[in-house]
Design a protein around this motif. Structure first.
Motif, PDB file in Angstrom:
ATOM      1  N   PRO A  71     -72.291  10.846 -42.724  1.00 40.44           N
ATOM      2  CA  PRO A  71     -72.494   9.416 -42.893  1.00 40.44           C
ATOM      3  C   PRO A  71     -73.330   9.080 -44.122  1.00 40.44           C
ATOM      4  CG  PRO A  71     -73.397  10.166 -40.800  1.00 40.44           C
ATOM      5  CD  PRO A  71     -72.810  11.341 -41.487  1.00 40.44           C
ATOM      6  N   LEU A  72     -74.115  10.038 -44.614  1.00 43.55           N
ATOM      7  CA  LEU A  72     -74.972   9.775 -45.764  1.00 43.55           C
ATOM      8  C   LEU A  72     -74.464  10.432 -47.040  1.00 43.55           C
ATOM      9  CD1 LEU A  72     -78.461  10.183 -44.090  1.00 43.55           C
ATOM     10  CD2 LEU A  72     -77.230   8.096 -44.581  1.00 43.55           C
ATOM     11  N   ARG A 106     -78.660   0.833 -39.942  1.00 42.80           N
ATOM     12  CA  ARG A 106     -77.249   1.171 -40.164  1.00 42.80           C
ATOM     13  C   ARG A 106     -76.442   0.744 -38.942  1.00 42.80           C
ATOM     14  NH1 ARG A 106     -77.709   7.274 -41.289  1.00 42.80           N
ATOM     15  NH2 ARG A 106     -75.834   7.196 -40.034  1.00 42.80           N
ATOM     16  N   ASP A 107     -75.252   0.212 -39.189  1.00 39.22           N
ATOM     17  CA  ASP A 107     -74.411  -0.264 -38.087  1.00 39.22           C
ATOM     18  C   ASP A 107     -74.022   0.854 -37.129  1.00 39.22           C
ATOM     19  OD1 ASP A 107     -74.457  -2.881 -38.977  1.00 39.22           O
ATOM     20  OD2 ASP A 107     -72.654  -2.653 -40.198  1.00 39.22           O
ATOM     21  N   ASP A 108     -73.688   2.027 -37.686  1.00 36.94           N
ATOM     22  CA  ASP A 108     -73.267   3.114 -36.811  1.00 36.94           C
ATOM     23  C   ASP A 108     -74.412   3.596 -35.926  1.00 36.94           C
ATOM     24  OD1 ASP A 108     -74.613   4.143 -38.995  1.00 36.94           O
ATOM     25  OD2 ASP A 108     -73.302   5.869 -39.263  1.00 36.94           O
ATOM     26  N   VAL A 109     -75.628   3.604 -36.438  1.00 40.26           N
ATOM     27  CA  VAL A 109     -76.776   4.017 -35.637  1.00 40.26           C
ATOM     28  C   VAL A 109     -77.072   2.961 -34.567  1.00 40.26           C
ATOM     29  CG1 VAL A 109     -79.231   4.594 -35.681  1.00 40.26           C
ATOM     30  CG2 VAL A 109     -77.731   5.422 -37.491  1.00 40.26           C
ATOM     31  N   GLU A 130     -66.251   8.383 -36.202  1.00 33.82           N
ATOM     32  CA  GLU A 130     -64.853   8.744 -35.966  1.00 33.82           C
ATOM     33  C   GLU A 130     -64.046   7.528 -35.507  1.00 33.82           C
ATOM     34  OE1 GLU A 130     -64.619  12.021 -33.248  1.00 33.82           O
ATOM     35  OE2 GLU A 130     -65.706  13.353 -34.610  1.00 33.82           O
ATOM     36  N   GLU A 131     -64.619   6.716 -34.625  1.00 35.37           N
ATOM     37  CA  GLU A 131     -63.931   5.512 -34.167  1.00 35.37           C
ATOM     38  C   GLU A 131     -63.713   4.542 -35.317  1.00 35.37           C
ATOM     39  OE1 GLU A 131     -66.344   4.011 -31.013  1.00 35.37           O
ATOM     40  OE2 GLU A 131     -65.947   5.748 -29.735  1.00 35.37           O
ATOM     41  N   ASP A 132     -64.713   4.390 -36.183  1.00 36.23           N
ATOM     42  CA  ASP A 132     -64.561   3.509 -37.344  1.00 36.23           C
ATOM     43  C   ASP A 132     -63.463   4.013 -38.282  1.00 36.23           C
ATOM     44  OD1 ASP A 132     -66.532   1.816 -36.454  1.00 36.23           O
ATOM     45  OD2 ASP A 132     -68.098   2.648 -37.766  1.00 36.23           O
ATOM     46  N   ASN A 133     -63.428   5.329 -38.495  1.00 38.65           N
ATOM     47  CA  ASN A 133     -62.386   5.896 -39.350  1.00 38.65           C
ATOM     48  C   ASN A 133     -61.003   5.705 -38.750  1.00 38.65           C
ATOM     49  OD1 ASN A 133     -64.297   6.715 -41.198  1.00 38.65           O
ATOM     50  ND2 ASN A 133     -64.406   8.804 -40.414  1.00 38.65           N
ATOM     51  N   GLU A 134     -60.896   5.896 -37.437  1.00 36.27           N
ATOM     52  CA  GLU A 134     -59.617   5.700 -36.767  1.00 36.27           C
ATOM     53  C   GLU A 134     -59.196   4.234 -36.818  1.00 36.27           C
ATOM     54  OE1 GLU A 134     -57.518   6.505 -32.421  1.00 36.27           O
ATOM     55  OE2 GLU A 134     -59.629   7.028 -32.730  1.00 36.27           O
ATOM     56  N   ARG A 135     -60.149   3.340 -36.594  1.00 28.83           N
ATOM     57  CA  ARG A 135     -59.851   1.914 -36.655  1.00 28.83           C
ATOM     58  C   ARG A 135     -59.388   1.523 -38.060  1.00 28.83           C
ATOM     59  NH1 ARG A 135     -64.277   0.261 -34.735  1.00 28.83           N
ATOM     60  NH2 ARG A 135     -63.560   0.138 -32.591  1.00 28.83           N
ATOM     61  N   SER A 136     -60.051   2.069 -39.064  1.00 30.02           N
ATOM     62  CA  SER A 136     -59.684   1.789 -40.448  1.00 30.02           C
ATOM     63  C   SER A 136     -58.280   2.316 -40.759  1.00 30.02           C
ATOM     64  CB  SER A 136     -60.703   2.418 -41.396  1.00 30.02           C
ATOM     65  OG  SER A 136     -60.304   2.268 -42.722  1.00 30.02           O
TER      66      SER A 136
END
Length: 129
Positions: free
Chosen positions: A6-7, A53-56, A112-118
């Motif tokens: 993520p960084l 951070r949004d993911d955190v 992973e969910e964000d990547n899949e959604r994207s």
């Protein structure tokens, strides 16, 4: 599997898979964690993640009630010791075996969910001819 976290780029997975590299870097990593000083205030490594951070933020919402309580307690205790300009007594320091990554799996699943959604949002549909 990607080496980007993520960084940014990370070689951690390569080092942990290679036994010789792991043995070479482990003493340095332990020394660095000790000198960083967060364990002296009762904090764990994942307590240091940037909460803005949004993911955190989303990962924090997935913690159990007891994990959330423990995290809040560690922050309050660290704040109190910081105000007093003192460290915790040595028996209250977080030991290396107690310093487990409790938030990492949640952050990784959010990413992973964000990547899949994207991927689904940007999918190109092609017509068959």
């Amino acid at each position: 599997m990607t080496i980007f976290g993520p960084l940014g780029p990370s070689l951690a997975s390569s080092v942990t898979r290679n036994r010789g590299l792991y043995r070479a870097f482990k003493p340095f990593a332990d020394w660095y964690a000790d000198i960083a000083g967060y364990r002296r205030y009762g904090l764990k490594y994942d307590d240091l993640l940037v909460e803005e951070r949004d993911d955190v933020q989303r990962a924090l919402s997935r913690l159990t009630d007891s994990e959330t309580y423990d995290r809040s307690f560690r922050f309050k205790r660290a704040s109190q010791t910081s105000i007093l300009h003192a460290e915790l007594p040595k028996e209250q320091w977080v030991k290396p075996e107690e310093d487990v990554r409790y938030l990492k799996s949640h952050v990784e699943s959010v990413v992973e969910e964000d990547n899949e959604r994207s991927a689904w949002d940007n999918m190109a549909i092609q017509r068959k001819k």
